[in-house]
Design a protein around this motif. Structure first.
Motif, PDB file in Angstrom:
ATOM      1  N   GLY A 137       0.792  -1.218   0.000  1.00 37.17           N
ATOM      2  CA  GLY A 137       0.000   0.000   0.000  1.00 37.17           C
ATOM      3  C   GLY A 137       0.825   1.269   0.000  1.00 37.17           C
ATOM      4  N   SER A 138       2.148   1.149  -0.008  1.00 37.09           N
ATOM      5  CA  SER A 138       3.027   2.324   0.016  1.00 37.09           C
ATOM      6  C   SER A 138       3.560   2.638  -1.371  1.00 37.09           C
ATOM      7  CB  SER A 138       4.200   2.092   0.972  1.00 37.09           C
ATOM      8  OG  SER A 138       5.035   1.052   0.476  1.00 37.09           O
ATOM      9  N   PHE A 139       4.044   3.859  -1.533  1.00 34.37           N
ATOM     10  CA  PHE A 139       4.669   4.250  -2.793  1.00 34.37           C
ATOM     11  C   PHE A 139       5.947   3.455  -3.037  1.00 34.37           C
ATOM     12  CE2 PHE A 139       2.276   8.295  -2.131  1.00 34.37           C
ATOM     13  CZ  PHE A 139       1.559   8.253  -3.306  1.00 34.37           C
ATOM     14  N   LEU A 140       6.675   3.152  -1.967  1.00 36.88           N
ATOM     15  CA  LEU A 140       7.934   2.424  -2.120  1.00 36.88           C
ATOM     16  C   LEU A 140       7.709   1.058  -2.741  1.00 36.88           C
ATOM     17  CD1 LEU A 140      10.957   2.246  -1.671  1.00 36.88           C
ATOM     18  CD2 LEU A 140      10.511   1.450   0.670  1.00 36.88           C
ATOM     19  N   ALA A 141       6.641   0.372  -2.341  1.00 33.82           N
ATOM     20  CA  ALA A 141       6.349  -0.939  -2.917  1.00 33.82           C
ATOM     21  C   ALA A 141       6.086  -0.837  -4.411  1.00 33.82           C
ATOM     22  CB  ALA A 141       5.141  -1.559  -2.210  1.00 33.82           C
ATOM     23  N   LEU A 142       5.317   0.169  -4.831  1.00 39.70           N
ATOM     24  CA  LEU A 142       5.030   0.348  -6.256  1.00 39.70           C
ATOM     25  C   LEU A 142       6.284   0.738  -7.030  1.00 39.70           C
ATOM     26  CD1 LEU A 142       1.596   2.212  -6.066  1.00 39.70           C
ATOM     27  CD2 LEU A 142       2.004  -0.133  -6.804  1.00 39.70           C
ATOM     28  N   VAL A 143       7.109   1.609  -6.460  1.00 39.83           N
ATOM     29  CA  VAL A 143       8.338   2.026  -7.137  1.00 39.83           C
ATOM     30  C   VAL A 143       9.268   0.833  -7.339  1.00 39.83           C
ATOM     31  CG1 VAL A 143      10.454   3.377  -6.858  1.00 39.83           C
ATOM     32  CG2 VAL A 143       8.242   4.436  -6.391  1.00 39.83           C
ATOM     33  N   LEU A 144       9.425   0.013  -6.309  1.00 40.19           N
ATOM     34  CA  LEU A 144      10.298  -1.155  -6.433  1.00 40.19           C
ATOM     35  C   LEU A 144       9.734  -2.169  -7.420  1.00 40.19           C
ATOM     36  CD1 LEU A 144      11.308  -1.709  -2.693  1.00 40.19           C
ATOM     37  CD2 LEU A 144      12.673  -0.674  -4.517  1.00 40.19           C
ATOM     38  N   ALA A 145       8.413  -2.356  -7.397  1.00 39.59           N
ATOM     39  CA  ALA A 145       7.795  -3.294  -8.336  1.00 39.59           C
ATOM     40  C   ALA A 145       7.950  -2.831  -9.772  1.00 39.59           C
ATOM     41  CB  ALA A 145       6.310  -3.471  -7.989  1.00 39.59           C
ATOM     42  N   HIS A 146       7.747  -1.555 -10.024  1.00 43.05           N
ATOM     43  CA  HIS A 146       7.898  -1.032 -11.385  1.00 43.05           C
ATOM     44  C   HIS A 146       9.364  -1.042 -11.814  1.00 43.05           C
ATOM     45  CE1 HIS A 146       3.816   1.263 -11.608  1.00 43.05           C
ATOM     46  NE2 HIS A 146       3.691   0.020 -11.182  1.00 43.05           N
ATOM     47  N   THR A 147      10.253  -0.863 -10.867  1.00 36.13           N
ATOM     48  CA  THR A 147      11.682  -0.930 -11.199  1.00 36.13           C
ATOM     49  C   THR A 147      12.068  -2.325 -11.670  1.00 36.13           C
ATOM     50  OG1 THR A 147      12.168   0.791  -9.564  1.00 36.13           O
ATOM     51  CG2 THR A 147      14.016  -0.548 -10.305  1.00 36.13           C
ATOM     52  N   LEU A 202      10.558   5.871 -22.193  1.00 39.04           N
ATOM     53  CA  LEU A 202       9.937   4.546 -22.280  1.00 39.04           C
ATOM     54  C   LEU A 202       9.611   3.991 -20.889  1.00 39.04           C
ATOM     55  CD1 LEU A 202      12.019   2.852 -25.125  1.00 39.04           C
ATOM     56  CD2 LEU A 202       9.736   3.833 -25.268  1.00 39.04           C
ATOM     57  N   CYS A 203      10.517   4.196 -19.938  1.00 38.53           N
ATOM     58  CA  CYS A 203      10.256   3.730 -18.573  1.00 38.53           C
ATOM     59  C   CYS A 203       9.053   4.450 -17.968  1.00 38.53           C
ATOM     60  CB  CYS A 203      11.493   3.948 -17.703  1.00 38.53           C
ATOM     61  SG  CYS A 203      12.882   2.863 -18.086  1.00 38.53           S
ATOM     62  N   LEU A 204       8.951   5.749 -18.211  1.00 37.00           N
ATOM     63  CA  LEU A 204       7.800   6.504 -17.712  1.00 37.00           C
ATOM     64  C   LEU A 204       6.501   5.979 -18.306  1.00 37.00           C
ATOM     65  CD1 LEU A 204       9.248  10.132 -17.793  1.00 37.00           C
ATOM     66  CD2 LEU A 204       8.403   8.951 -15.760  1.00 37.00           C
ATOM     67  N   LEU A 205       6.530   5.678 -19.599  1.00 35.34           N
ATOM     68  CA  LEU A 205       5.323   5.162 -20.255  1.00 35.34           C
ATOM     69  C   LEU A 205       4.907   3.808 -19.679  1.00 35.34           C
ATOM     70  CD1 LEU A 205       6.034   6.025 -24.006  1.00 35.34           C
ATOM     71  CD2 LEU A 205       4.335   7.073 -22.519  1.00 35.34           C
ATOM     72  N   PHE A 206       5.873   2.909 -19.524  1.00 40.14           N
ATOM     73  CA  PHE A 206       5.553   1.581 -18.983  1.00 40.14           C
ATOM     74  C   PHE A 206       5.009   1.694 -17.561  1.00 40.14           C
ATOM     75  CE2 PHE A 206       8.791  -0.162 -22.110  1.00 40.14           C
ATOM     76  CZ  PHE A 206       7.820  -0.749 -22.909  1.00 40.14           C
ATOM     77  N   SER A 207       5.618   2.541 -16.756  1.00 38.66           N
ATOM     78  CA  SER A 207       5.181   2.679 -15.377  1.00 38.66           C
ATOM     79  C   SER A 207       3.820   3.359 -15.291  1.00 38.66           C
ATOM     80  CB  SER A 207       6.224   3.482 -14.580  1.00 38.66           C
ATOM     81  OG  SER A 207       5.860   3.577 -13.222  1.00 38.66           O
ATOM     82  N   TRP A 208       3.582   4.360 -16.123  1.00 39.63           N
ATOM     83  CA  TRP A 208       2.315   5.083 -16.111  1.00 39.63           C
ATOM     84  C   TRP A 208       1.141   4.171 -16.472  1.00 39.63           C
ATOM     85  CZ3 TRP A 208       1.386  10.161 -14.736  1.00 39.63           C
ATOM     86  CH2 TRP A 208       0.136  10.687 -15.065  1.00 39.63           C
ATOM     87  N   ASN A 209       1.367   3.244 -17.392  1.00 43.24           N
ATOM     88  CA  ASN A 209       0.286   2.383 -17.878  1.00 43.24           C
ATOM     89  C   ASN A 209       0.151   1.067 -17.123  1.00 43.24           C
ATOM     90  OD1 ASN A 209      -0.405   4.182 -19.969  1.00 43.24           O
ATOM     91  ND2 ASN A 209       1.212   3.361 -21.278  1.00 43.24           N
ATOM     92  N   GLU A 210       1.045   0.777 -16.187  1.00 46.70           N
ATOM     93  CA  GLU A 210       1.027  -0.517 -15.508  1.00 46.70           C
ATOM     94  C   GLU A 210      -0.210  -0.653 -14.616  1.00 46.70           C
ATOM     95  OE1 GLU A 210       1.323  -3.741 -13.152  1.00 46.70           O
ATOM     96  OE2 GLU A 210       1.477  -1.766 -12.201  1.00 46.70           O
ATOM     97  N   PHE A 211      -0.867  -1.814 -14.693  1.00 51.50           N
ATOM     98  CA  PHE A 211      -2.125  -2.023 -13.974  1.00 51.50           C
ATOM     99  C   PHE A 211      -2.033  -3.101 -12.889  1.00 51.50           C
ATOM    100  CE2 PHE A 211      -6.176  -4.328 -13.583  1.00 51.50           C
ATOM    101  CZ  PHE A 211      -6.992  -3.298 -13.126  1.00 51.50           C
ATOM    102  N   LEU A 212      -1.442  -4.255 -13.207  1.00 51.78           N
ATOM    103  CA  LEU A 212      -1.534  -5.404 -12.306  1.00 51.78           C
ATOM    104  C   LEU A 212      -0.844  -5.142 -10.970  1.00 51.78           C
ATOM    105  CD1 LEU A 212      -2.482  -8.278 -11.886  1.00 51.78           C
ATOM    106  CD2 LEU A 212      -0.351  -9.077 -12.924  1.00 51.78           C
TER     107      LEU A 212
END
Length: 276
Positions: A137-147, A202-212
């Motif tokens: 539920g934190s931003f850090l979890a999403l940032v690490l997952a998208h990384t 490209l990284c911004l686009l992939f992260s912006w559109n990521e859903f799962l």
């Protein structure tokens, strides 16, 4: 002088590009038009291009659902993931391109293989790990997952950019007394900056559109744009007007980013493409 007829290959290329543009632009136009329609206009049996536009759908987006918060959350996650991927991936890519690392081709293939793993196979283990660390539920979890899916892209793209740079420039810096790190920072990194800009976009686009990952790992205060758009889908019906308005709003920042970074994007994607 007799005018030369266009080559069949050129004509065919224009036809293919034209069909591609139609396939991309028409759906966006349909979504844009639907975002200004009422439910009665959307579901009428006799659709018409003439209707009374309304801003009711955009009122839902910014009023009832606080979609602006989703935009801010996506900006935080996408920017954080992109910066972290660049900080970690660019030096690694340079090492694979220039340093005599043992088994570097094996490492490169393993990194590429990690990008091929489906997201659905990673989301459950990530949820378990982040839940144990109390990060769900934190931003850090999403940032690490998208990384995790942006990092292989950075490494593979930047490796090709560094390999296209003349090694003599770095060798000259080493002869002048610079360290390998100094040659990387002062010589290679500035020359590869167009490629780094293209990779960042490209990284911004992939992260912006990521859903799962956002669906499983985000919390009530960290929901991103795709989650906000999906909130218009109910159990028995879909708010097509609201979802269309949300999709258009989500498209605007990326469209502006693309226009602003167009020069760097084109230069980066064509970097090293012509060798003489």
């Amino acid at each position: 002088m007799r005018r030369r007829r266009p080559d069949a290959w050129v004509v065919g290329s224009y036809v293919v590009v034209g069909l591609f543009l139609v396939g991309v632009v028409v759906p966006i136009l349909v979504v844009l038009v639907n975002s200004f329609k009422t439910p009665d206009d959307i579901f009428t049996r006799d659709p018409s291009v003439f209707f009374t536009p309304t801003l009711e759908n955009y009122g839902k987006v910014f009023g009832q659902l606080d979609f602006a918060r989703n935009l801010i959350n996506s900006g935080i996650v996408a920017t954080g993931s992109t910066l972290l991927s660049l900080v970690l991936g660019v030096p690694f890519a340079y090492a694979l391109a220039r340093l005599p690392v043992r088994g570097r081709e094996w490492w490169a293939r393993m990194i590429l293989f990690s990008r091929m793993v489906p997201a659905v196979a990673l989301v459950v283990p990530m949820f378990v790990i982040f839940n144990q660390l109390h990060l769900t539920g934190s931003f850090l979890a999403l940032v690490l997952a998208h990384t995790s899916f942006n990092l292989p892209i950075v490494i593979w793209m930047m490796r090709s950019f560094f390999e296209d740079l003349p090694p003599e420039l770095e060798e000259a810096a080493l002869v002048d007394g610079s360290s390998r790190w100094g040659a990387f920072v002062r010589v290679a990194l500035p020359l590869a900056s167009p490629g780094m800009a293209a990779t960042a976009v490209l990284c911004l686009l992939f992260s912006w559109n990521e859903f799962l990952f956002a669906l499983v790992l985000s919390g009530s205060n960290t929901k991103t744009v795709p989650i906000g758009v999906s909130s218009f889908i109910g159990t028995v019906s879909v708010d097509w007007g609201g979802s269309s308005a949300a999709a258009i709003v989500a498209l605007v920042p990326i469209f502006i980013l693309g226009l602003a970074a167009q020069r760097f994007l084109v230069r980066g994607l064509t970097f090293g493409g012509v060798k003489g």
